[in-house]
Design a protein around this motif. Structure first.
Motif, PDB file in Angstrom:
ATOM      1  N   GLY A  81      47.032  31.247  40.042  1.00  0.00           N
ATOM      2  CA  GLY A  81      46.914  31.056  41.492  1.00  0.00           C
ATOM      3  C   GLY A  81      45.305  31.501  41.797  1.00  0.00           C
ATOM      4  O   GLY A  81      44.509  31.804  40.789  1.00  0.00           O
ATOM      5  N   PRO A  82      45.150  31.154  43.065  1.00  0.00           N
ATOM      6  CA  PRO A  82      43.667  31.371  43.309  1.00  0.00           C
ATOM      7  C   PRO A  82      42.939  32.807  43.339  1.00  0.00           C
ATOM      8  O   PRO A  82      43.988  33.641  43.626  1.00  0.00           O
ATOM      9  CB  PRO A  82      43.603  31.000  44.951  1.00  0.00           C
ATOM     10  CG  PRO A  82      45.056  30.788  45.297  1.00  0.00           C
ATOM     11  CD  PRO A  82      45.863  30.574  44.090  1.00  0.00           C
ATOM     12  N   VAL A  83      42.100  33.112  42.890  1.00  0.00           N
ATOM     13  CA  VAL A  83      41.317  34.484  42.714  1.00  0.00           C
ATOM     14  C   VAL A  83      40.451  34.598  44.058  1.00  0.00           C
ATOM     15  O   VAL A  83      39.484  34.146  44.467  1.00  0.00           O
ATOM     16  CB  VAL A  83      40.662  34.318  41.626  1.00  0.00           C
ATOM     17  CG1 VAL A  83      39.787  35.719  41.358  1.00  0.00           C
ATOM     18  CG2 VAL A  83      41.493  34.252  40.295  1.00  0.00           C
ATOM     19  N   PHE A  84      40.940  35.398  44.831  1.00  0.00           N
ATOM     20  CA  PHE A  84      40.188  35.971  46.192  1.00  0.00           C
ATOM     21  C   PHE A  84      39.307  37.046  45.880  1.00  0.00           C
ATOM     22  O   PHE A  84      39.857  38.193  45.747  1.00  0.00           O
ATOM     23  CB  PHE A  84      41.367  36.139  47.251  1.00  0.00           C
ATOM     24  CG  PHE A  84      41.984  35.070  47.577  1.00  0.00           C
ATOM     25  CD1 PHE A  84      41.579  34.097  48.487  1.00  0.00           C
ATOM     26  CD2 PHE A  84      43.453  34.901  47.191  1.00  0.00           C
ATOM     27  CE1 PHE A  84      42.589  32.728  48.572  1.00  0.00           C
ATOM     28  CE2 PHE A  84      44.277  33.945  47.376  1.00  0.00           C
ATOM     29  CZ  PHE A  84      43.641  32.806  48.367  1.00  0.00           C
ATOM     30  N   ALA A  85      38.160  37.018  45.654  1.00  0.00           N
ATOM     31  CA  ALA A  85      37.267  37.902  45.424  1.00  0.00           C
ATOM     32  C   ALA A  85      36.068  37.602  46.098  1.00  0.00           C
ATOM     33  O   ALA A  85      35.175  36.536  45.584  1.00  0.00           O
ATOM     34  CB  ALA A  85      37.118  38.265  43.893  1.00  0.00           C
ATOM     35  N   ALA A  86      35.200  38.405  46.598  1.00  0.00           N
ATOM     36  CA  ALA A  86      33.902  38.729  46.971  1.00  0.00           C
ATOM     37  C   ALA A  86      32.963  39.130  45.802  1.00  0.00           C
ATOM     38  O   ALA A  86      31.852  38.692  45.608  1.00  0.00           O
ATOM     39  CB  ALA A  86      33.620  39.123  48.111  1.00  0.00           C
ATOM     40  N   HIS A  87      33.608  40.148  45.170  1.00  0.00           N
ATOM     41  CA  HIS A  87      32.780  40.683  43.946  1.00  0.00           C
ATOM     42  C   HIS A  87      34.052  41.208  42.993  1.00  0.00           C
ATOM     43  O   HIS A  87      35.035  41.270  43.233  1.00  0.00           O
ATOM     44  CB  HIS A  87      32.206  42.001  44.475  1.00  0.00           C
ATOM     45  CG  HIS A  87      32.947  42.856  45.171  1.00  0.00           C
ATOM     46  ND1 HIS A  87      33.262  43.271  46.399  1.00  0.00           N
ATOM     47  CD2 HIS A  87      33.806  44.072  44.533  1.00  0.00           C
ATOM     48  CE1 HIS A  87      34.022  44.170  46.846  1.00  0.00           C
ATOM     49  NE2 HIS A  87      34.206  44.681  45.604  1.00  0.00           N
ATOM     50  N   ASN A 105      33.464  31.700  40.391  1.00  0.00           N
ATOM     51  CA  ASN A 105      35.054  32.250  40.621  1.00  0.00           C
ATOM     52  C   ASN A 105      35.814  31.573  39.824  1.00  0.00           C
ATOM     53  O   ASN A 105      35.811  30.161  39.205  1.00  0.00           O
ATOM     54  CB  ASN A 105      35.350  31.665  42.052  1.00  0.00           C
ATOM     55  CG  ASN A 105      36.755  31.953  42.362  1.00  0.00           C
ATOM     56  OD1 ASN A 105      37.780  31.645  42.078  1.00  0.00           O
ATOM     57  ND2 ASN A 105      36.801  33.163  43.357  1.00  0.00           N
ATOM     58  N   PRO A 106      36.881  32.396  39.268  1.00  0.00           N
ATOM     59  CA  PRO A 106      37.772  31.646  38.232  1.00  0.00           C
ATOM     60  C   PRO A 106      38.395  30.222  38.465  1.00  0.00           C
ATOM     61  O   PRO A 106      38.730  29.549  37.692  1.00  0.00           O
ATOM     62  CB  PRO A 106      38.602  32.996  37.677  1.00  0.00           C
ATOM     63  CG  PRO A 106      38.010  34.210  38.037  1.00  0.00           C
ATOM     64  CD  PRO A 106      36.998  33.897  39.429  1.00  0.00           C
TER      65      PRO A 106
END
Length: 429
Positions: A81-87, A105-106
């Motif tokens: 699934g989508p990786v939601f990450a600003a850091h 972003n992965p």
């Protein structure tokens, strides 16, 4: 010790135990989080292993279905699934692929590898970068490679936003020359050029030029070559195999095919040139969201089925339009008598989903669009639902007032052809 004192000691001991338990839980959570990050990194790292299933010898359907997938991991989804990450967790010196959300972003990584396997299958080491839109990708190539005093060539019959790009390039002191796509006319303006921009088939006129011939001529003069591959898709043609330095496209269109994602990409083999494109993406922040990237990757799995169905139906629509006396200027590269068919047949494996033609007047074109029932009156192209529009309503395209760009969807061919012919009859009244 008094009962009161003993009570205070007991309460303090209990509190200490609770603190220790909480600390233990935090330590456990941190370990689990570290493990989760390691799992994501490992899964992404294994993509190249899975890519072995989608080699240059595989069919287009196999490649599209498998493109960019990590190796199977028990209890993990086929497509993470989508990786939601600003850091990302980053103790000590910055190492590893994922540090900050504007850089990597992965989810992008998986999509970029998928697109790369389609545009440039094989071991040649092409790099892919995804962007927030097709125009972001176009701008990244042009503005990262050109400097004040350079010369570039653009098609004068290309995408509607190219005149805006030209104005901005000229504002930076870059000379812009233009020539039509058809007849390889750009050959005549290549002297002293730093970058040649090709759009084939052209949008919306559907002219085709010889990519290999133009690339050889440009390289002989020391120029880079970029090809807008939006209309053809990587299943229609592979510009890098034909000599281009960059394959650029709007993934908004047929690549993702559902009209719900804005996306662009650039693929290239020259490491220095692609480093400049990557640096531009970082500077301007023209990055896709992880959800959009995941949706795009999910959609690629059906690309071959959609492209085959849409191309076959587009040819059927074009053949039906050949019989209509009110239709002029009909263009579809798959038609044997199309002016571009001979060149297209040499370099394209599929001829695309777009048909263009002209009706006698603006009013007739508007009546035709109003009468359609299975075709949405909308801009853009490549979606599973057919769309059409009178391109002259936007301005900027050198087309007659009655010019129609029809994007063929995944409807049953017989139904779509019948709807188009019925709307033509209705528009005559």
């Amino acid at each position: 010790m008094s009962d009161s004192a003993r009570g205070d000691v007991g309460r303090a001991t209990g509190e200490t135990d609770r603190v220790k338990d909480a600390a233990s839980r935090v330590t456990g959570a941190a370990a689990r989080a570290t493990g989760a990050v390691d799992d994501v990194t490992a899964a992404v790292g294994k993509v190249t292993g899975a890519a072995g299933l989608a080699t240059e010898d595989a069919g287009d359907g196999t490649r599209a279905v498998r493109a960019g997938l990590p190796e199977p991991v028990k209890h993990e989804p086929t497509l993470p699934g989508p990786v939601f990450a600003a850091h990302f967790h980053l103790p000590g010196d910055p190492t590893g692929p994922y540090t900050y959300g504007r850089d990597e972003n992965p989810t992008w990584t998986l999509l970029e590898r998928a697109v790369g396997e389609l545009e440039a299958p094989g071991p040649d080491g092409a790099e892919t970068l995804v962007f927030a839109s097709g125009m972001a990708a176009i701008s990244a190539v042009l503005f990262s490679q050109l400097r004040t005093g350079d010369v570039c060539v653009l098609p004068d019959d290309g995408y509607q936003a190219l005149p805006l790009v030209r104005a901005q390039l000229e504002a930076y002191g870059i000379e812009v020359r233009t020539a039509p796509t058809g007849g390889d006319a750009q050959l005549d303006v290549l002297d002293g050029v730093k970058l040649l921009w090709i759009e084939t088939p052209s949008n919306p006129g559907l002219d085709v030029c010889d990519i290999r011939r133009l690339a050889e001529a440009a390289h002989a003069r020391g120029a880079l070559v970029a090809v807008d591959n939006t209309l053809a898709t990587p299943l229609g043609q592979r510009p890098l195999e034909l000599g281009a330095d960059f394959a650029v496209a709007s993934g908004t269109k047929q690549l993702t095919g559902h009209g719900d994602v804005l996306l662009g990409y650039v693929v290239g083999r020259d490491q220095a040139a692609m480093a400049g494109v990557r640096r531009w993406r970082k500077i301007v922040g023209a990055i896709p969201g992880p959800m959009e990237a995941w949706l795009a990757h999910r959609s690629i799995a059906t690309l071959q089925m959609r492209v085959d169905r849409q191309s076959a139906t587009a040819l059927a629509v074009a053949e039906a339009l050949c019989e209509r006396p009110e239709v002029s200027g009909l263009r579809y590269p798959g038609l044997p008598d199309d002016p571009s068919h001979a060149v297209a047949a040499r370099q394209m494996r599929r001829f695309g989903c777009v048909v263009s033609f002209t009706l006698p007047t603006r009013a007739r074109a508007d009546r035709f669009l109003d009468a359609l029932r299975l075709v949405d009156d909308a801009t853009s192209f490549g979606g599973v639902r057919s769309t059409a529009e009178r391109r002259g309503r936007w301005g900027g395209d050198a087309v007659p007032e009655g010019f129609i760009r029809l994007s063929v969807g995944a409807e049953d061919p017989e139904d779509l052809v019948a709807d188009v012919l019925r709307a033509l009859d209705a528009s005559a009244a």
